[in-house]
Motif scaffolding. Structure first.
Motif, PDB file in Angstrom:
ATOM      1  N   ASP A 170       0.832  -1.216   0.000  1.00 35.71           N
ATOM      2  CA  ASP A 170       0.000   0.000   0.000  1.00 35.71           C
ATOM      3  C   ASP A 170       0.861   1.258   0.000  1.00 35.71           C
ATOM      4  O   ASP A 170       0.619   2.193  -0.761  1.00 35.71           O
ATOM      5  N   VAL A 171       1.865   1.269   0.872  1.00 36.27           N
ATOM      6  CA  VAL A 171       2.745   2.434   0.964  1.00 36.27           C
ATOM      7  C   VAL A 171       3.548   2.580  -0.326  1.00 36.27           C
ATOM      8  O   VAL A 171       3.656   3.684  -0.879  1.00 36.27           O
TER       9      VAL A 171
ATOM     10  N   ASN B  77       1.435   3.975  -3.064  1.00 41.05           N
ATOM     11  CA  ASN B  77       1.208   5.411  -2.873  1.00 41.05           C
ATOM     12  C   ASN B  77       2.439   6.232  -3.246  1.00 41.05           C
ATOM     13  O   ASN B  77       2.315   7.302  -3.843  1.00 41.05           O
TER      14      ASN B  77
ATOM     15  N   VAL C  95      -2.842  13.281   5.362  1.00 40.22           N
ATOM     16  CA  VAL C  95      -3.081  11.949   5.924  1.00 40.22           C
ATOM     17  C   VAL C  95      -2.831  12.001   7.430  1.00 40.22           C
ATOM     18  O   VAL C  95      -2.270  12.968   7.947  1.00 40.22           O
ATOM     19  N   ASP C  96      -3.220  10.951   8.116  1.00 38.04           N
ATOM     20  CA  ASP C  96      -2.967  10.885   9.558  1.00 38.04           C
ATOM     21  C   ASP C  96      -1.469  10.688   9.808  1.00 38.04           C
ATOM     22  O   ASP C  96      -0.718  10.330   8.900  1.00 38.04           O
TER      23      ASP C  96
ATOM     24  N   ASN D 140       0.181   8.437  11.392  1.00 39.97           N
ATOM     25  CA  ASN D 140       0.649   7.071  11.207  1.00 39.97           C
ATOM     26  C   ASN D 140       0.988   6.813   9.730  1.00 39.97           C
ATOM     27  O   ASN D 140       2.050   6.281   9.407  1.00 39.97           O
ATOM     28  N   THR D 141       0.092   7.210   8.848  1.00 38.83           N
ATOM     29  CA  THR D 141       0.323   7.059   7.411  1.00 38.83           C
ATOM     30  C   THR D 141       1.507   7.909   6.980  1.00 38.83           C
ATOM     31  O   THR D 141       2.347   7.461   6.190  1.00 38.83           O
TER      32      THR D 141
ATOM     33  N   LEU E 236       4.864   6.629   5.064  1.00 39.05           N
ATOM     34  CA  LEU E 236       5.309   7.258   3.811  1.00 39.05           C
ATOM     35  C   LEU E 236       6.734   7.777   3.955  1.00 39.05           C
ATOM     36  O   LEU E 236       7.565   7.623   3.053  1.00 39.05           O
TER      37      LEU E 236
END
Length: 152
Positions: free
Chosen positions: A52-53, A56, A85-86, A88-89, A93
């Motif tokens: 996912d990361v 992105n 984004v939050d 954590n995200t 990243l």
């Protein structure tokens, strides 16, 4: 001369595969030498980044690949939304961009983090990022006395 490759394939830390155009992936200083050597037959392990990361990060890279000065306003809008984004995200990243050495994304994330913490107290920053205070009250008082400018 190594063969020109169009797409590279990577296995992420979660075991999933991510494929991306070599031109886009070459924004990564970690991947660029592999691309230039023509490693199209191998799957590149990316052990520190989830799919996912990584996906992105490559969305960001794709948007920034070949972006001319005429697109700067739209690019800044994209960047702002991309980093909305939050924490954590944002952390993941940051770690992924650091591992892959995507300098442009790293610089934007560093600026975002700086903007998030600017003017905030250490207590608020700890709460924001889930950081435990490991200083004793005496150690913290000593630091505050030695560096009062940092706590204004």
């Amino acid at each position: 001369m190594p063969p020109k490759i169009d797409v590279i394939r990577m296995r992420c830390s979660d075991g999933k595969m991510v494929s991306v155009e070599a031109e886009v992936a070459s924004q990564s200083l970690t991947l660029r030498p592999l691309i230039e050597e023509g490693c199209d037959q191998n799957i590149i392990p990316i052990p520190n980044v989830t799919s996912d990361v990584l996906s992105n990060i490559f969305v960001f890279c794709k948007k920034h690949s070949g972006a001319g000065s005429s697109n700067q306003k739209r690019l800044k809008e994209f960047d702002k939304k991309f980093l909305n984004v939050d924490t954590n995200t944002l952390y993941f990243l940051l770690m992924g961009a650091h591992y892959l050495e995507v300098k442009e994304l790293l610089n934007l994330i560093y600026q975002k983090v700086a903007d998030l913490v600017r003017g905030k107290s250490p207590e608020v920053i700890r709460a924001m990022f889930g950081i435990e205070n490991d200083f004793t009250p005496e150690e913290e008082a000593a630091i505050r006395n030695e560096h009062p400018w940092a706590f204004q």
